[in-house]
Design an enzyme around this catalytic site. Structure first.
Site, PDB file in Angstrom:
ATOM      1  CE1 TYR A  64      -3.751   2.397   0.358  1.00  0.00           C
ATOM      2  CE2 TYR A  64      -2.551   3.290   2.231  1.00  0.00           C
ATOM      3  CZ  TYR A  64      -3.579   3.386   1.311  1.00  0.00           C
ATOM      4  OH  TYR A  64      -4.423   4.468   1.328  1.00  0.00           O
ATOM      5  CG  ASP A 117       5.680   3.972   1.172  1.00  0.00           C
ATOM      6  OD1 ASP A 117       5.816   4.730   2.146  1.00  0.00           O
ATOM      7  OD2 ASP A 117       4.567   3.701   0.679  1.00  0.00           O
ATOM      8  CE  LYS A 143       1.084   5.635   8.499  1.00  0.00           C
ATOM      9  NZ  LYS A 143      -0.303   6.039   8.646  1.00  0.00           N
TER      10      LYS A 143
END
Length: 446
Positions: free
Chosen positions: A143, A235, A264
């Protein structure tokens, strides 16, 4: 537990928001999610006053739980008092960029954006522009945010968009291979190498149950991309500044990607994303280059202050050591429980992340297993059975996890991620008592 107020709030939300939520995973729990009223250290309290040990932690942006260290809180309040935003550069952006480039091995230059999705979108655009190629290799089931390039399903070069609203032609430029499959990685470069702009991969598959790389996998991706003139994109939206400390997962694994995406933790709990990498690549973004990238809220001063002071505090107070020690204790305790009650299950995770995967097939004994969570050790007797990719995780008892296990844990006051796939996070606010109470809840629920 009483959930009357959460039920009423969800009923109201359904009238004004699709599915009653603003992000799909929040509604994964049936018949409705509980609504959080406030946080307290390593806990959350819902709208009905129920208290839970929180291992979701906003799905990853929180390093300190719900109580910020005083220097971090002061930095945030100071920035807020100076004004919400300006549409002009601020010094705190420069300081935060300097901090990141000092600590992350591969990052010489960085562009701050507003979300992990925005970061991965921009990284794909940059890779295509820098190489003059169109195809992006991704991991099946990985994802990378809600973006058109990576929202695909299928195998290899036979993929299609995984969501309505994305033109079929977009998927023609995406190649999907299984994580940890070196043979598939070689094959995709043999077949499409001249057209591949980049490989985008999470260093640890962290949105699909937590799957660590087998020995040599990332080195293979690094070699293949270098040999073909493609770029390697890590990522690190989830792993960044959580796995491997301030050097991130790339430091832990000893790999220097060409581009890294962040989110984040780099924003200290506020909306954020970033794209970092070698200067000659990142400086191709406008205005120094021609690859368009811009955002009204990019480098927001409050977010920059929260992110920078959060990471500074971690560097000065051994925050990661505390988190990793608790994570090790938690996973070790979970392995003891699983070995006794459900030996077919797999305890996954490393450092500050953890998960019990409801796998279906494994040796009945835990003798000689990886300690502290599956690390893909070849001589582990469970090596051939533990999940190696997203398909392996999806083949587990996912409905049982969500429909039976999650609710039982919730009733015991433990808040876990809303499905089998999302990571769970240990923070500096968690305590030994939180770990012990959680382990006791697992014993009961399993």
């Amino acid at each position: 537990m009483n959930h009357d107020r959460s039920r009423d709030l969800y009923d109201r939300a359904l009238s004004v928001m699709p599915g009653g939520v603003n992000s799909s995973v929040r509604a994964a729990i049936e018949p409705y999610p509980f609504f959080v009223e406030r946080g307290d250290g390593g806990h959350v309290i819902d709208a009905d006053g129920n208290r839970y040990i929180d291992w979701v932690m906003g799905l990853g942006p929180l390093l300190y739980g719900h109580d910020l260290p005083q220097p971090v809180e002061s930095a945030i309040q100071s920035r807020v008092s100076e004004g919400p935003m300006f549409g002009a550069p601020t010094e705190i952006e420069v300081e935060h960029a300097e901090f990141v480039t000092r600590h992350v091995p591969s990052v010489e230059s960085i562009r701050f954006v507003n979300s992990g999705t925005e970061a991965t979108v921009s990284a794909c655009r940059l890779a295509r522009a820098a190489t003059g190629r169109d195809k992006i290799v991704v991991m099946q089931g990985g994802y990378h945010g809600a973006q058109e390039t990576t929202l695909v399903e299928g195998e290899y070069d036979d993929v299609e968009p995984s969501s309505p609203g994305i033109p079929e032609s977009f998927a023609e430029h995406t190649l999907a291979v299984p994580f940890n499959d070196e043979e598939a990685a070689h094959r995709v470069f043999e077949d499409h190498g001249e057209d591949i702009a980049a490989v985008m991969v999470e260093p640890i598959l962290a949105n699909m149950g937590i799957v660590t790389p087998v020995d040599g996998y990332h080195e293979t991706l690094r070699d293949l991309t270098e040999d073909s003139g493609a770029l390697l994109i890590f990522d690190e939206v989830i792993t960044g500044f959580r796995i491997g400390g301030l050097q991130c997962a790339q430091g832990k694994f000893g790999i220097d990607p060409d581009i890294t995406t962040f989110g984040k933790l780099i924003g200290g709990g506020f909306p954020v994303g970033a794209i970092g990498g070698r200067s000659e690549l990142i400086e191709q973004f406008t205005p120094s280059g021609e690859v368009f990238q811009a955002g009204t809220f990019s480098g927001h001063p409050v977010t920059m202050a929260a992110g920078l002071e959060s990471l500074r505090y971690a560097a000065e107070h051994d925050v990661h050591d505390h988190i990793n020690d608790l994570g090790e204790r938690l996973r070790t305790g979970l392995q003891e429980i699983v070995a006794d009650q459900a030996p077919e299950y797999t305890v996954a995770g490393t450092e500050g992340i953890f998960k019990v995967l409801f796998t279906r097939d494994a040796p009945e004994t835990f003798e000689g297993h990886c300690e502290g969570g599956c690390s893909q050790r070849p001589d582990c007797p469970r090596f051939e059975h533990c999940p190696k990719n997203a398909a392996d995780v999806a083949a587990g008892q996912t409905d049982r996890w969500r429909r039976v296990f999650w609710e039982e844990m919730s009733e015991q006051g433990v808040f876990l991620a809303q499905n089998q796939y999302e990571s769970q996070f240990v923070t500096h606010a968690h305590t030994d008592d939180d770990v012990e109470e959680t382990l006791e809840a697992y014993k009961q629920a399993l």
